[in-house]
Design a protein around this motif. Structure first.
Motif, short mmCIF file in Angstrom:
data_model
loop_
_atom_site.label_atom_id
_atom_site.label_comp_id
_atom_site.label_asym_id
_atom_site.label_seq_id
_atom_site.Cartn_x
_atom_site.Cartn_y
_atom_site.Cartn_z
N ARG A 209 1.56 4.76 6.25
CA ARG A 209 1.82 5.13 4.86
C ARG A 209 2.58 6.45 4.75
O ARG A 209 2.30 7.30 3.90
N ARG A 210 3.58 6.60 5.62
CA ARG A 210 4.44 7.78 5.55
C ARG A 210 5.77 7.44 4.88
O ARG A 210 6.71 8.25 4.89
N VAL A 211 5.85 6.25 4.30
CA VAL A 211 6.96 5.84 3.43
C VAL A 211 6.38 5.56 2.05
O VAL A 211 5.37 4.86 1.94
N VAL A 212 7.01 6.09 1.02
CA VAL A 212 6.56 5.85 -0.35
C VAL A 212 7.70 5.19 -1.11
O VAL A 212 8.84 5.66 -1.07
N HIS A 213 7.38 4.10 -1.82
CA HIS A 213 8.40 3.41 -2.61
C HIS A 213 7.86 3.14 -4.01
O HIS A 213 6.65 3.27 -4.27
N SER A 214 8.77 2.76 -4.89
CA SER A 214 8.41 2.57 -6.30
C SER A 214 8.08 1.13 -6.65
O SER A 214 7.77 0.83 -7.80
N GLY A 215 8.18 0.23 -5.66
CA GLY A 215 7.96 -1.18 -5.94
C GLY A 215 9.23 -1.93 -6.27
O GLY A 215 9.17 -3.05 -6.80
N ASP A 216 10.39 -1.34 -5.95
CA ASP A 216 11.67 -1.99 -6.23
C ASP A 216 11.64 -3.43 -5.71
O ASP A 216 11.31 -3.70 -4.55
N VAL A 217 12.01 -4.38 -6.58
CA VAL A 217 11.89 -5.80 -6.27
C VAL A 217 12.80 -6.19 -5.11
O VAL A 217 12.39 -6.91 -4.19
N GLY A 218 14.06 -5.72 -5.14
CA GLY A 218 15.00 -6.09 -4.09
C GLY A 218 14.58 -5.58 -2.73
O GLY A 218 14.63 -6.31 -1.73
N LEU A 219 14.15 -4.33 -2.66
CA LEU A 219 13.72 -3.76 -1.39
C LEU A 219 12.47 -4.46 -0.87
O LEU A 219 12.37 -4.79 0.32
N THR A 220 11.53 -4.69 -1.77
CA THR A 220 10.30 -5.38 -1.37
C THR A 220 10.60 -6.77 -0.84
O THR A 220 10.04 -7.20 0.19
N GLU A 221 11.49 -7.48 -1.48
CA GLU A 221 11.87 -8.82 -1.01
C GLU A 221 12.44 -8.77 0.40
O GLU A 221 12.06 -9.55 1.27
N HIS A 222 13.32 -7.81 0.65
CA HIS A 222 13.96 -7.73 1.96
C HIS A 222 12.98 -7.31 3.05
O HIS A 222 13.05 -7.81 4.18
N VAL A 223 12.07 -6.39 2.74
CA VAL A 223 11.07 -6.00 3.73
C VAL A 223 10.17 -7.18 4.07
O VAL A 223 9.86 -7.43 5.25
N LYS A 224 9.77 -7.94 3.07
CA LYS A 224 8.87 -9.06 3.32
C LYS A 224 9.59 -10.28 3.90
O LYS A 224 8.94 -11.19 4.41
N ALA B 3 0.81 -1.21 0.00
CA ALA B 3 0.00 0.00 0.00
C ALA B 3 0.85 1.27 0.00
O ALA B 3 0.35 2.35 -0.31
N CYS B 4 2.13 1.14 0.34
CA CYS B 4 3.03 2.31 0.36
C CYS B 4 3.61 2.63 -1.01
O CYS B 4 4.30 3.65 -1.17
N GLN B 5 3.36 1.77 -2.01
CA GLN B 5 3.84 2.08 -3.35
C GLN B 5 2.98 3.21 -3.92
O GLN B 5 1.75 3.15 -3.89
N GLY B 6 3.63 4.26 -4.41
CA GLY B 6 2.85 5.39 -4.87
C GLY B 6 3.62 6.34 -5.76
O GLY B 6 4.74 6.04 -6.18
N GLU B 7 3.02 7.48 -6.02
CA GLU B 7 3.61 8.47 -6.91
C GLU B 7 4.59 9.37 -6.15
O GLU B 7 4.48 9.57 -4.94
N TYR B 8 5.53 9.89 -6.91
CA TYR B 8 6.59 10.73 -6.36
C TYR B 8 6.41 12.18 -6.81
O TYR B 8 5.95 12.43 -7.91
N PRO B 9 6.84 13.13 -5.98
CA PRO B 9 6.88 14.52 -6.44
C PRO B 9 8.06 14.72 -7.38
O PRO B 9 8.91 13.83 -7.51
N THR B 10 8.12 15.84 -8.02
CA THR B 10 9.28 16.18 -8.84
C THR B 10 10.37 16.71 -7.92
O THR B 10 10.18 17.72 -7.24
N PHE B 11 11.50 16.02 -7.90
CA PHE B 11 12.58 16.41 -7.00
C PHE B 11 13.54 17.39 -7.66
O PHE B 11 13.95 17.19 -8.80
N ASP B 12 13.90 18.43 -6.93
CA ASP B 12 14.96 19.34 -7.35
C ASP B 12 16.30 18.63 -7.17
O ASP B 12 16.45 17.76 -6.30
N VAL B 13 17.28 18.97 -8.00
CA VAL B 13 18.59 18.33 -7.91
C VAL B 13 19.24 18.61 -6.55
O VAL B 13 20.14 17.88 -6.13
N ARG B 14 18.80 19.64 -5.86
CA ARG B 14 19.36 19.98 -4.56
C ARG B 14 18.66 19.26 -3.41
O ARG B 14 19.06 19.41 -2.25
N GLN B 15 17.63 18.47 -3.73
CA GLN B 15 16.90 17.76 -2.68
C GLN B 15 17.85 16.84 -1.92
O GLN B 15 18.56 16.03 -2.49
N ALA B 16 17.87 16.98 -0.60
CA ALA B 16 18.77 16.19 0.24
C ALA B 16 18.41 14.71 0.21
O ALA B 16 17.22 14.35 0.21
#
Length: 240
Positions: A182-197, A60-73
């Motif tokens: 749902r204060r974490v947003v991810h793109s559905g990365d397979v490796g990260l999802t595998e490790h979380v689960k 449920a945390c997979q979602g859309e991202y804002p447009t990031f500035d190159v200076r975004q930390a």
């Protein structure tokens, strides 16, 4: 209670006090992990370890991202398994109360071989810190002291030694709360999802502390641990 050499035991399975309302238990279920809730409020025997987060919470945390500035930390979490059986880098950015996973890199050794730490070093120096405004790399000093010392000495990034006792336990519980809310947003990365689960959580006694652990010895969770450190530091530093 002992009375004339005998024992009187009272085992309550039903709420009997006026304040034990449905609303009270609903609020407690938000604060406590499922195992802690069953132990404290249902008088159930539970093990000290259980699933870190339900899979549907993470999905449920997979979602859309804002447009990031190159200076975004960006804060990177860096974790390696014992004997270098896995290595993970997870970068996050914070925007308000939201943590966005910017990237995840996972390395596993080839069969019969070892992880190429030179490749990881080049990825950090020539790719990640060049493409992103990396303000900190948080790492587990137990396995990564030498690499962190070299990166710090060369001025690549601010290296933060992440304590694996109190700070880590609080960070792991914080990540649990953030995924639940749902204060974490991810793109559905397979490796990260595998490790979380793959992850379980082990209770450490306090309701605000837990430790992310492997569900089974062969399962990898390094990216989940790296996310925990990165999320914690992005929030502590108040970036974004």
């Amino acid at each position: 209670m002992y009375t004339y050499g005998s024992i009187l035991a009272l085992w309550n399975t039903q709420p009997r006090l006026d304040w034990q309302t449905a609303e009270y238990y609903a609020s407690e279920s938000i604060v406590l992990t499922p195992n802690e809730f069953q132990r404290m409020h249902r008088n159930q025997w539970v093990t000290s370890a259980g699933v870190f987060v339900p899979g549907e919470w993470w999905d449920a945390c997979q979602g859309e991202y804002p447009t990031f500035d190159v200076r975004q930390a960006v804060v990177i979490g860096m974790d390696a398994g014992v004997s270098s059986d896995c290595f993970a880098l997870v970068g996050v950015s914070r925007v308000g109360e939201m943590t966005y996973v910017r990237f995840c890199r996972v390395w596993k050794p080839p069969k019969g071989g070892k992880i190429d730490f030179g490749e990881i070093d080049r990825c950090i120096r020539e790719e990640l810190t060049k493409q992103h405004n990396v303000v900190q790399i948080a790492y587990d000093p137990h396995q990564l002291h030498d690499m962190a010392t070299r990166l710090k000495g060369d001025g690549i990034a601010w290296m933060y030694e992440f304590g694996q006792s109190g700070p880590r336990l609080e960070a792991d519980k914080q990540l649990y709360d953030c995924i639940r809310d749902r204060r974490v947003v991810h793109s559905g990365d397979v490796g990260l999802t595998e490790h979380v689960k793959n992850a379980n959580s082990k209770s450490e006694g306090d309701i605000d502390k837990l430790r992310i652990v492997k569900r089974a010895e062969h399962l990898k969770i390094d990216a989940c641990v790296a996310l925990s450190m990165a999320n914690s530091e992005a929030r502590r530093l108040s970036i974004g």
